[in-house]
Motif scaffolding. Structure first.
Motif, short mmCIF file in Angstrom:
data_model
loop_
_atom_site.label_atom_id
_atom_site.label_comp_id
_atom_site.label_asym_id
_atom_site.label_seq_id
_atom_site.Cartn_x
_atom_site.Cartn_y
_atom_site.Cartn_z
N PRO A 39 -3.26 -1.19 -14.32
CA PRO A 39 -3.03 -2.38 -13.50
C PRO A 39 -2.73 -2.05 -12.03
CG PRO A 39 -1.79 -2.50 -15.55
CD PRO A 39 -2.29 -1.11 -15.43
N LEU A 40 -2.04 -0.93 -11.82
CA LEU A 40 -1.74 -0.53 -10.43
C LEU A 40 -3.03 -0.13 -9.70
CD1 LEU A 40 1.52 1.57 -10.96
CD2 LEU A 40 1.32 -0.78 -10.15
N LYS A 41 -3.93 0.47 -10.46
CA LYS A 41 -5.23 0.84 -9.87
C LYS A 41 -5.98 -0.42 -9.44
CE LYS A 41 -9.36 3.53 -10.88
NZ LYS A 41 -10.12 4.28 -11.90
N GLU A 42 -5.86 -1.47 -10.26
CA GLU A 42 -6.49 -2.75 -9.90
C GLU A 42 -5.89 -3.33 -8.62
OE1 GLU A 42 -7.64 -4.21 -14.40
OE2 GLU A 42 -6.53 -5.58 -13.10
N VAL A 43 -4.56 -3.23 -8.50
CA VAL A 43 -3.90 -3.69 -7.27
C VAL A 43 -4.44 -2.89 -6.08
CG1 VAL A 43 -1.70 -3.78 -6.01
CG2 VAL A 43 -1.79 -4.49 -8.40
N ASP A 44 -4.59 -1.59 -6.29
CA ASP A 44 -5.12 -0.72 -5.24
C ASP A 44 -6.52 -1.17 -4.83
OD1 ASP A 44 -4.63 1.59 -3.61
OD2 ASP A 44 -6.12 2.67 -4.78
N GLY A 45 -7.35 -1.51 -5.81
CA GLY A 45 -8.69 -2.00 -5.52
C GLY A 45 -8.66 -3.31 -4.75
N TRP A 46 -7.77 -4.19 -5.16
CA TRP A 46 -7.63 -5.48 -4.48
C TRP A 46 -7.20 -5.27 -3.03
CZ3 TRP A 46 -3.40 -7.89 -2.23
CH2 TRP A 46 -3.58 -9.23 -1.88
N ASP A 77 0.84 -1.20 0.00
CA ASP A 77 0.00 0.00 0.00
C ASP A 77 0.87 1.26 0.00
OD1 ASP A 77 -2.68 1.02 0.06
OD2 ASP A 77 -2.32 1.66 2.12
N GLY A 78 1.93 1.24 0.81
CA GLY A 78 2.85 2.37 0.85
C GLY A 78 3.55 2.57 -0.48
N TRP A 79 3.96 1.48 -1.09
CA TRP A 79 4.63 1.55 -2.39
C TRP A 79 3.67 2.13 -3.44
CZ3 TRP A 79 3.58 -0.79 -7.09
CH2 TRP A 79 4.57 -0.67 -8.05
N LEU A 80 2.42 1.66 -3.40
CA LEU A 80 1.41 2.14 -4.37
C LEU A 80 1.16 3.65 -4.23
CD1 LEU A 80 -1.66 -0.24 -4.66
CD2 LEU A 80 -0.12 0.48 -6.48
N GLY A 81 1.40 4.14 -3.02
CA GLY A 81 1.16 5.56 -2.74
C GLY A 81 1.88 6.48 -3.71
N HIS A 82 3.04 6.04 -4.22
CA HIS A 82 3.80 6.86 -5.16
C HIS A 82 3.09 6.99 -6.51
CE1 HIS A 82 7.10 6.75 -2.37
NE2 HIS A 82 7.11 5.43 -2.38
#
Lengths: 124, 124
Positions: free
Chosen positions: B76-83, A81-86
């Motif tokens: 795809p990162l948005k999908e990871v965020d949703g997951w 989640d922290g990594w995605l924050g970027h």
């Protein structure tokens, strides 16, 4: 198993069965037997998936011989989640809008407080 | 490359060099040559990483022969965020608190509007 933890986490998550196991464990800890039930794969195959999740630090397993409950450990997911924050700014303009909205509401709150005290007319 | 998209995304992200490439592309599109500079690996190795990212839909590459800029694709990162959203409650109690706070503020807002119209006394 990759060396760095984030890679290990991503690698462990790159399998739909392992993600399904995590989804079940998100509801509460349970035994390997219960975890295996929904899957059309052998017990050893389930155990192998559990080992991958365990090595990645995504789950822990009890040490009792008969009752070895598995439990989710959220820390590696929090790191993801922290990594995605970027990257979140690429799709989540709503985060900025939410911030603006909060500031607006708080601003209104303060102005109203002042007006109430001073009997000023309403401007907003 | 795994069959389902989420697995493909996680698999592509399970490598520090590929994540470093994404981090660079988050700053803006650039050429393969520029992308390769910070890494002590061969050009073909960088190209291989780019292919994995491209196949996972995390980047797109221009088609011009000389200038093939790479660009990040956030879907795809948005999908990871949703997951991840299914698990966020394990660490982000602040999300609940923020929701409560917003409701409180909105509630106050509405009540104040009514009072202003009806001249009711303040209850909150």
């Amino acid at each position: 198993m990759p060396n760095d933890r984030l890679s290990a986490t991503f690698s462990a998550l790159a399998d739909p069965t392992r993600r399904a196991i995590l989804a079940r464990l998100a509801l509460g800890e349970t035994t390997v037997g219960e975890l295996a039930k929904p899957f059309k794969i052998s017990g050893p195959a389930v155990s192998k998936h559990l080992r991958v999740l365990e090595q990645a630090g995504l789950i822990v397993r009890g040490r009792e011989a008969q009752w070895r409950p598995c439990r989710i450990v959220p820390d590696p997911l929090k790191e993801v989640d922290g990594w995605l924050g970027h990257y979140r700014r690429f799709w989540d303009a709503s985060l900025d809008r939410l911030g603006d909205y909060l500031q607006q509401l708080q601003g209104k709150d303060k102005r109203r407080g002042r007006k109430k005290r001073k009997g000023e007319s309403r401007r907003d």
